[in-house]
Design a protein around this motif. Sequence first.
Motif, PDB file in Angstrom:
ATOM      1  N   THR A 124      11.609   6.032  -8.312  1.00  0.00           N
ATOM      2  CA  THR A 124      12.740   5.373  -7.173  1.00  0.00           C
ATOM      3  C   THR A 124      14.136   5.601  -8.132  1.00  0.00           C
ATOM      4  O   THR A 124      14.537   5.450  -6.958  1.00  0.00           O
ATOM      5  N   GLY A 125      15.039   5.871  -8.794  1.00  0.00           N
ATOM      6  CA  GLY A 125      15.739   5.852  -9.244  1.00  0.00           C
ATOM      7  C   GLY A 125      16.235   7.689 -10.086  1.00  0.00           C
ATOM      8  O   GLY A 125      14.950   7.905 -10.306  1.00  0.00           O
ATOM      9  N   TRP A 126      17.107   7.670  -9.150  1.00  0.00           N
ATOM     10  CA  TRP A 126      17.232   9.408 -10.089  1.00  0.00           C
ATOM     11  C   TRP A 126      18.931   8.634 -10.839  1.00  0.00           C
ATOM     12  O   TRP A 126      19.952   7.961 -10.964  1.00  0.00           O
ATOM     13  N   SER A 127      18.827  10.493 -12.719  1.00  0.00           N
ATOM     14  CA  SER A 127      19.801   9.821 -13.016  1.00  0.00           C
ATOM     15  C   SER A 127      20.488  10.635 -12.831  1.00  0.00           C
ATOM     16  O   SER A 127      20.680  11.777 -12.152  1.00  0.00           O
ATOM     17  N   ASN A 128      21.785  10.662 -13.501  1.00  0.00           N
ATOM     18  CA  ASN A 128      22.256  12.378 -13.258  1.00  0.00           C
ATOM     19  C   ASN A 128      22.816  12.758 -11.665  1.00  0.00           C
ATOM     20  O   ASN A 128      23.024  13.554 -12.096  1.00  0.00           O
ATOM     21  N   PRO A 186       0.464  -0.947  -0.371  1.00  0.00           N
ATOM     22  CA  PRO A 186      -0.034  -0.008   0.020  1.00  0.00           C
ATOM     23  C   PRO A 186       0.543   1.474   0.323  1.00  0.00           C
ATOM     24  O   PRO A 186       0.617   2.098  -0.816  1.00  0.00           O
ATOM     25  N   LEU A 187       2.282   1.604   0.597  1.00  0.00           N
ATOM     26  CA  LEU A 187       2.844   2.590   0.935  1.00  0.00           C
ATOM     27  C   LEU A 187       3.359   2.528  -0.358  1.00  0.00           C
ATOM     28  O   LEU A 187       3.560   4.056  -0.939  1.00  0.00           O
ATOM     29  N   ILE A 188       3.691   1.788  -1.329  1.00  0.00           N
ATOM     30  CA  ILE A 188       4.767   1.510  -2.558  1.00  0.00           C
ATOM     31  C   ILE A 188       3.696   2.186  -3.603  1.00  0.00           C
ATOM     32  O   ILE A 188       4.038   2.900  -4.078  1.00  0.00           O
ATOM     33  N   GLN A 189       2.359   2.043  -3.169  1.00  0.00           N
ATOM     34  CA  GLN A 189       0.928   2.191  -4.163  1.00  0.00           C
ATOM     35  C   GLN A 189       1.159   4.007  -4.241  1.00  0.00           C
ATOM     36  O   GLN A 189       0.726   3.902  -5.459  1.00  0.00           O
ATOM     37  N   HIS A 190       0.422   4.169  -2.917  1.00  0.00           N
ATOM     38  CA  HIS A 190       0.673   5.842  -2.834  1.00  0.00           C
ATOM     39  C   HIS A 190       1.528   6.314  -3.348  1.00  0.00           C
ATOM     40  O   HIS A 190       1.559   7.602  -3.590  1.00  0.00           O
ATOM     41  N   MET A 191       2.988   6.202  -3.038  1.00  0.00           N
ATOM     42  CA  MET A 191       3.560   6.762  -3.238  1.00  0.00           C
ATOM     43  C   MET A 191       4.394   7.019  -4.699  1.00  0.00           C
ATOM     44  O   MET A 191       5.190   7.510  -5.715  1.00  0.00           O
ATOM     45  N   ASP A 192       4.561   5.643  -5.152  1.00  0.00           N
ATOM     46  CA  ASP A 192       5.124   5.909  -6.657  1.00  0.00           C
ATOM     47  C   ASP A 192       4.586   5.515  -8.393  1.00  0.00           C
ATOM     48  O   ASP A 192       4.704   4.912  -9.116  1.00  0.00           O
ATOM     49  N   MET A 193       3.371   4.687  -7.598  1.00  0.00           N
ATOM     50  CA  MET A 193       1.895   4.577  -8.854  1.00  0.00           C
ATOM     51  C   MET A 193       0.457   5.206  -9.011  1.00  0.00           C
ATOM     52  O   MET A 193       0.663   5.778  -9.100  1.00  0.00           O
ATOM     53  N   THR A 194       0.598   4.823 -10.884  1.00  0.00           N
ATOM     54  CA  THR A 194       0.395   6.348 -10.954  1.00  0.00           C
ATOM     55  C   THR A 194      -1.674   5.022 -11.735  1.00  0.00           C
ATOM     56  O   THR A 194      -1.789   5.434 -12.659  1.00  0.00           O
ATOM     57  N   ASN A 195      -1.739   3.915 -10.776  1.00  0.00           N
ATOM     58  CA  ASN A 195      -2.889   2.974 -11.529  1.00  0.00           C
ATOM     59  C   ASN A 195      -3.875   3.852 -11.500  1.00  0.00           C
ATOM     60  O   ASN A 195      -5.333   2.874 -12.004  1.00  0.00           O
ATOM     61  N   VAL A 196      -4.393   4.135 -10.568  1.00  0.00           N
ATOM     62  CA  VAL A 196      -5.490   5.025  -9.971  1.00  0.00           C
ATOM     63  C   VAL A 196      -5.740   5.683 -10.532  1.00  0.00           C
ATOM     64  O   VAL A 196      -5.657   7.176 -10.026  1.00  0.00           O
ATOM     65  N   PRO A 197      -7.455   5.870 -11.565  1.00  0.00           N
ATOM     66  CA  PRO A 197      -6.882   7.281 -12.281  1.00  0.00           C
ATOM     67  C   PRO A 197      -7.530   8.347 -11.116  1.00  0.00           C
ATOM     68  O   PRO A 197      -8.108   8.529 -10.029  1.00  0.00           O
TER      69      PRO A 197
END
Lengths: 321, 321, 321
Positions: C139-143, C118-129
């Motif tokens: 969750t990863g940064w370039s440069n 649930p935490l990762i869903q709320h922080m990182d995912m866009t499944n819910v319209p």
Amino acid sequence: QSSVTISGTADMYVGSIKYAGTDRLSKVGSGGMTTSWLGFSGTEDLGNGLKAGFAFGSFIRMDSGSYGRFNGDTTYARDANVSLSGGFGGLKLGRSSSPNFVPSLLVNPFGASFAFSPLIQHMDMTNVPGYVKTAQADTGWSNQVVYSTPKLGGLTVNLHYQFSNLSSPDDNKNNAAISATYFSGPLTLAGFYEQAELTNPNVSARAFKTSDWMIGGAYDFKFVKAFLSYGAADDMAIDGDDAGTLQVGASVPLGAGKLLASYAQTNYDPGASSDLKRKTLSVGYDYPFSKRTDLYTVVMHDRFTGTNSGTSYAVGLRHNF
Amino acid sequence: QSSVTISGTADMYVGSIKYAGTDRLSKVGSGGMTTSWLGFSGTEDLGNGLKAGFAFGSFIRMDSGSYGRFNGDTTYARDANVSLSGGFGGLKLGRSSSPNFVPSLLVNPFGASFAFSPLIQHMDMTNVPGYVKTAQADTGWSNQVVYSTPKLGGLTVNLHYQFSNLSSPDDNKNNAAISATYFSGPLTLAGFYEQAELTNPNVSARAFKTSDWMIGGAYDFKFVKAFLSYGAADDMAIDGDDAGTLQVGASVPLGAGKLLASYAQTNYDPGASSDLKRKTLSVGYDYPFSKRTDLYTVVMHDRFTGTNSGTSYAVGLRHNF
Amino acid sequence: QSSVTISGTADMYVGSIKYAGTDRLSKVGSGGMTTSWLGFSGTEDLGNGLKAGFAFGSFIRMDSGSYGRFNGDTTYARDANVSLSGGFGGLKLGRSSSPNFVPSLLVNPFGASFAFSPLIQHMDMTNVPGYVKTAQADTGWSNQVVYSTPKLGGLTVNLHYQFSNLSSPDDNKNNAAISATYFSGPLTLAGFYEQAELTNPNVSARAFKTSDWMIGGAYDFKFVKAFLSYGAADDMAIDGDDAGTLQVGASVPLGAGKLLASYAQTNYDPGASSDLKRKTLSVGYDYPFSKRTDLYTVVMHDRFTGTNSGTSYAVGLRHNF
């Protein structure tokens, strides 16, 4: 730390290639005898006869250094799966070979040569203008669950199911199949029946369902290993076409290597109009430098109704690692 | 099971970069001294002095984690080849380094630094607006067959041929070249002549043929290793332009590391108008933590006719594995 | 030759998935508990307490065999970095995990499960319209340049800075953050504060700066390991929205495995209109075949203001190598 196996095949040839109905092209090509690939795999003994395993494998077009078999292929089109096996048989989840693939390579002397095996050409390739491949659903399936029985004598039966992973209205579309292999001394038998509502490797819904099957085998008489297969397909390019493919082949020990010959004939009925015939004959010689490395040369003659015929010549080097 | 070697380079720098004619950019960049890469290779002893080998290698832009040297590069742009070698020399089929690459890195003290070697900048890079790189045909060739002679004393000569693998009317277009390296005690000599009708890494037909050559060397006097090269090119951007590049360099042991300096000057004649001059000077210090890992710092000054000059500063870490 | 470690995770599940506001989908999915990946890494002892290291890691969608977490991800989105560590702490250059990632997986019992935590869903995912993830900057940064302190007791503090590597006027845009972890016997604490002007993994400038933070921990009482976290975010989808997320969880030894439960509630304030609430509860059971391989099953119930709720069911196999 676990132990991961790196394996693959680097196979390149130089050839002058002309399929039926195409222009001659002198080229250096990738995957004359085996589609070049690189992979990572491993197994873990879980005790109680259980094993876990994984495989990630990429095809590589070594001519340009491009991943995949074609532009738009998926990166790990060969393997991307996790498996569990034991007394119950085996269960494999992810992308792995489709039902038609392993049977097709066992019943012809050129194995999985997408360049020069007449059977593989007729089942899986679209080099010839107007010709329709019989195995429409690719040699690997995405979103796949495969259950394999334990070995019963030399028999293994596999049940294949591919989810669409697509949203409505295509969420219940699927590919489904049964395949089997049997090994007993000099005898090899293999076959499959598959029906496909989905395309691969990039999954979308087909406009109509296609189905195809094949049965075949090989018998090693020592002085010659003989190959025979027959298969048929329905509703490939349009809803209503069909095709049947007969293939005969032989592998004959000659010197340190083997003489290979295979002939495939497909009668393609495009529905309204009359049958079209594709006839392909390949003759080759395969010389092993070692168990892992061989030099091969092939001549392939290819004919298709209504087009000019073509003859291809190639010499190549295959290195397995 | 065979033994596969995993190797590569992870090289990142932090720098303030300004090429001639460009805006200053503070950045963390990939491949300051060596283009970062990851590869898999192996060899097999076939007996009778014969060996088979393969190599698959990918460039990686570590700043973003992207594959390749640029968007649209091929996945295995560094290596995708199979080879056979023995008393006859060596034969390599597939994608591998182009004729200009190995000679260019041997004759300058910054080696294959695409970021900071003046010679590599002038031959291979397009950072500077209006400047035309002299080696148009990339540092790797696709569809390539390379024959290398056995070592004759310290001399190896390589014949390169690239097929177009394109259909008519470009089926007979090709790239062809000869390159050579010579090593004897403190002396290194290297050179190439190449002509190109094809682009790389994604192959298409050029509108006109380009050609370029270079000869150079290095001599290790112990207190200093001196480098010198001269090369020229024709018909790069248009059919009728030409360029000549002189490069001098030195590597001087200093403390535990080495002081590096290299200057390259290219006179570019764009045809109708008068000559344009690119002058690039790099001075650096390379400190080895070990044989595999080094810390480096570089200052590069870059000038090009008609644009403002630029000075770049960078410090980086290179780790070979 | 150096020693390179190959590692990764092959994780697949079969499930019936329905997030709040979405249609139910029966599928075979990749990365139920851990995003499937394949990586290559190594370290070299440089003496004097110094170590050099590198890591290249790719995410893999095993359902289709595609690289990355989504189309357009970078190939080595998980890791592409080189590092130097010693008494001074550690310095890492390249693409690596972002400040929010490690803290988020330590403070909830489902770890880094992008499918079912649930935490990762709320922080990182866009499944819910209509729902807006709180950690906008991936969750990863370039440069990225990361400096980590030496371990002070059980405490490590990390300073993160991401260059834009973009040309003017976005050359000075950056992401910056601090993160920390603390381990002491049964106690785990972790937190971060990050502000982002750049998108990831493919870097472009955001229209406005976003910021988010989280603090949380876990305590292992043996009969239960309890988890708690709270975090907040500002200016995610628009300049002016904000959100706060509370998560509680527990992991309870049960039989040979563990019962897992986690509940997260996010109050999302979209600015003008009234608060929207996302409430997600996951309950699962994780059975270890070995230290490397486990079987898991999860039920997840997901609600979001103004949409129909969804319940997902899945059973999966995870194999680490």
